[in-house]
Design a protein around this motif. Sequence first.
Motif, PDB file in Angstrom:
ATOM      1  N   PRO A   1       0.807  -1.229   0.000  1.00  0.00           N
ATOM      2  CA  PRO A   1       0.000   0.000   0.000  1.00  0.00           C
ATOM      3  C   PRO A   1       0.841   1.281   0.000  1.00  0.00           C
ATOM      4  O   PRO A   1       0.346   2.336  -0.396  1.00  0.00           O
ATOM      5  CB  PRO A   1      -0.812  -0.114   1.303  1.00  0.00           C
ATOM      6  CG  PRO A   1      -0.895  -1.584   1.573  1.00  0.00           C
ATOM      7  CD  PRO A   1       0.391  -2.159   1.077  1.00  0.00           C
ATOM      8  N   THR A   2       2.110   1.195   0.410  1.00  0.00           N
ATOM      9  CA  THR A   2       2.945   2.395   0.366  1.00  0.00           C
ATOM     10  C   THR A   2       3.859   2.412  -0.865  1.00  0.00           C
ATOM     11  O   THR A   2       4.743   3.261  -0.994  1.00  0.00           O
ATOM     12  CB  THR A   2       3.824   2.487   1.644  1.00  0.00           C
ATOM     13  OG1 THR A   2       4.450   1.211   1.832  1.00  0.00           O
ATOM     14  CG2 THR A   2       2.985   2.838   2.862  1.00  0.00           C
ATOM     15  N   GLY A   3       3.654   1.460  -1.773  1.00  0.00           N
ATOM     16  CA  GLY A   3       4.399   1.475  -3.035  1.00  0.00           C
ATOM     17  C   GLY A   3       5.705   0.697  -3.035  1.00  0.00           C
ATOM     18  O   GLY A   3       6.510   0.832  -3.958  1.00  0.00           O
ATOM     19  N   GLU A   4       5.934  -0.110  -2.011  1.00  0.00           N
ATOM     20  CA  GLU A   4       7.162  -0.933  -1.983  1.00  0.00           C
ATOM     21  C   GLU A   4       6.937  -2.244  -2.712  1.00  0.00           C
ATOM     22  O   GLU A   4       5.833  -2.782  -2.679  1.00  0.00           O
ATOM     23  CB  GLU A   4       7.544  -1.299  -0.534  1.00  0.00           C
ATOM     24  CG  GLU A   4       7.560  -0.171   0.467  1.00  0.00           C
ATOM     25  CD  GLU A   4       8.642   0.840   0.163  1.00  0.00           C
ATOM     26  OE1 GLU A   4       9.751   0.409  -0.223  1.00  0.00           O
ATOM     27  OE2 GLU A   4       8.368   2.052   0.291  1.00  0.00           O
ATOM     28  N   MET A   5       8.019  -2.776  -3.293  1.00  0.00           N
ATOM     29  CA  MET A   5       7.904  -4.116  -3.878  1.00  0.00           C
ATOM     30  C   MET A   5       7.906  -5.148  -2.745  1.00  0.00           C
ATOM     31  O   MET A   5       8.794  -5.147  -1.909  1.00  0.00           O
ATOM     32  CB  MET A   5       9.059  -4.392  -4.824  1.00  0.00           C
ATOM     33  CG  MET A   5       9.021  -5.797  -5.344  1.00  0.00           C
ATOM     34  SD  MET A   5       9.991  -6.037  -6.807  1.00  0.00           S
ATOM     35  CE  MET A   5      11.535  -6.488  -6.091  1.00  0.00           C
ATOM     36  N   VAL A   6       6.893  -6.013  -2.741  1.00  0.00           N
ATOM     37  CA  VAL A   6       6.770  -7.017  -1.684  1.00  0.00           C
ATOM     38  C   VAL A   6       7.288  -8.372  -2.160  1.00  0.00           C
ATOM     39  O   VAL A   6       7.958  -9.108  -1.449  1.00  0.00           O
ATOM     40  CB  VAL A   6       5.285  -7.178  -1.275  1.00  0.00           C
ATOM     41  CG1 VAL A   6       5.121  -8.290  -0.254  1.00  0.00           C
ATOM     42  CG2 VAL A   6       4.722  -5.874  -0.748  1.00  0.00           C
ATOM     43  N   PHE A   7       6.971  -8.701  -3.403  1.00  0.00           N
ATOM     44  CA  PHE A   7       7.349 -10.004  -3.936  1.00  0.00           C
ATOM     45  C   PHE A   7       7.285  -9.940  -5.455  1.00  0.00           C
ATOM     46  O   PHE A   7       6.441  -9.226  -6.012  1.00  0.00           O
ATOM     47  CB  PHE A   7       6.383 -11.093  -3.429  1.00  0.00           C
ATOM     48  CG  PHE A   7       6.879 -12.486  -3.677  1.00  0.00           C
ATOM     49  CD1 PHE A   7       7.888 -13.032  -2.902  1.00  0.00           C
ATOM     50  CD2 PHE A   7       6.336 -13.263  -4.699  1.00  0.00           C
ATOM     51  CE1 PHE A   7       8.369 -14.313  -3.131  1.00  0.00           C
ATOM     52  CE2 PHE A   7       6.799 -14.550  -4.942  1.00  0.00           C
ATOM     53  CZ  PHE A   7       7.819 -15.075  -4.149  1.00  0.00           C
ATOM     54  N   ASN A   8       8.187 -10.665  -6.108  1.00  0.00           N
ATOM     55  CA  ASN A   8       8.143 -10.754  -7.566  1.00  0.00           C
ATOM     56  C   ASN A   8       8.136 -12.231  -7.937  1.00  0.00           C
ATOM     57  O   ASN A   8       9.044 -12.973  -7.588  1.00  0.00           O
ATOM     58  CB  ASN A   8       9.365 -10.064  -8.172  1.00  0.00           C
ATOM     59  CG  ASN A   8       9.307 -10.032  -9.684  1.00  0.00           C
ATOM     60  OD1 ASN A   8       8.335  -9.562 -10.273  1.00  0.00           O
ATOM     61  ND2 ASN A   8      10.335 -10.547 -10.336  1.00  0.00           N
ATOM     62  N   TYR A   9       7.089 -12.659  -8.614  1.00  0.00           N
ATOM     63  CA  TYR A   9       6.973 -14.071  -8.993  1.00  0.00           C
ATOM     64  C   TYR A   9       7.164 -14.209 -10.508  1.00  0.00           C
ATOM     65  O   TYR A   9       6.642 -13.404 -11.282  1.00  0.00           O
ATOM     66  CB  TYR A   9       5.592 -14.616  -8.594  1.00  0.00           C
ATOM     67  CG  TYR A   9       5.348 -16.004  -9.131  1.00  0.00           C
ATOM     68  CD1 TYR A   9       5.989 -17.104  -8.575  1.00  0.00           C
ATOM     69  CD2 TYR A   9       4.512 -16.208 -10.233  1.00  0.00           C
ATOM     70  CE1 TYR A   9       5.804 -18.377  -9.101  1.00  0.00           C
ATOM     71  CE2 TYR A   9       4.311 -17.472 -10.760  1.00  0.00           C
ATOM     72  CZ  TYR A   9       4.971 -18.555 -10.188  1.00  0.00           C
ATOM     73  OH  TYR A   9       4.791 -19.806 -10.715  1.00  0.00           O
TER      74      TYR A   9
END
Length: 431
Positions: free
Chosen positions: A124-132
């Motif tokens: 929600p704050t625009g950070e990358m959380v995970f890339n699959y």
Amino acid sequence: MKAANKFLVDLRVALVQLNPQIGRVHETTARARSLLNQYKAALDNKKDNRPPDLIVFPEFALTGYNFTSREHILPYTSKTEQSDSFKFAQDVAKQFHCYTVIGYPESETETKETLYNSAVVVSPTGEMVFNYRKSFLYFTEDNWGCKENPRQFQNFPLTFKKRATRIGDKSDERHDITLKTSIGICMDLSPYKFEAPFNDFEFSSYNVDNNIELIICPMAWLHSTSITKQDTDMDEKGSNEIPKKLATIAQNLQNQNLPLTGSEGDFQIDLDQANITTRLSKSSPDINHEYTELSKPDMTNVNYWMLRFLPFLHLNVRYYWWQEKVLTDVFSELKRKTYMGASSTKAWEFSGKNAVLLLANRCGVEDGNTLFAGSSGIYKFNGNEDFSGEELQKDDNSRLDSTNPSVELYGNLGKGKEGIIMRDITFEVER
Ligand code: GLN
């Protein structure tokens, strides 16, 4: 022994269905923004106008899908955080203050040797959380040298703030909840290369084996009347089916006054919780297999997707297997925990559990011959076993589809319209 803690989770989720055309990223992005603004206006008008907790976009949501060569796709590929799709997802995440998932073509490095078909999760704050990265590739990905995810199927934790209450707790105190989450990109749901045995159910078994609670699927899944590589291969052997199929596609669209690349901008926005999808068995005479009635879901595919999640569906035959020890040899050789949803310790491994499936598919036609199935939908597998009192049947094939009572259909968009569907879903998890 400590009693298990059960939590009731309630999430508001939205799926975005788009019809991106290759070379028109700006137009598609602008249209997606205007669709989201219309959705925001409709949401603001609701009594409960809380923003969604999660928005999911399709596979290759802004770029289009049918790339024919490496040269063709290269200008659309970037490293995750430099990708326009990622930046767009960041804007959406911040606008709605929610998690956003989007499919995009990824290059691992600036030099672009290694390309993937990926989906990124933004916080929600625009950070990358995970890339699959997609694990099972479709024919189209061979055209541009896409690599398989070297890690294969993966899962990751996704924390939702104050979205859970403890079951049996009278205080109604709200807790943060971390859900075990996975992503499957389109072909990930199919048998590996269409060569693995159908009953391996690789992706859905992975999800049952790992107790996944939230399954997110960005898709570019084809409609059954689409031209595929199989048709092209058959045509080279002289089958001559393609002209007939092309004529049918063109005719169906013409009957609806749509051009081949049409169905853009005529949005379907469905925020009506009561608008649940009518179950239709795969053998029902009411099923429309054609590419018509574009604002209705394609139940042929909805049924097929449910079938691909068979390990999550209730099946009488598993109790027969269990009683008769039919699978003992299978389990001794199996490298994973379950086979068709049965494990060596339980007739149905998923029994009594809940999982949510969010399937965001694209729609529209590419190149005049590749037709996508839309029908993005929200589902809950309820793990309900109340049906096991039914007489043991060796054959209950009749409900390996959307009519299975252990799946709840929260709603679907139509097969051929861009749009957004939003639903509030409640489900239980154990901690
Ligand atoms: N099995 C899928 C289909 O037939 C694969 C498409 C994809 O991976 N985009 O549509």
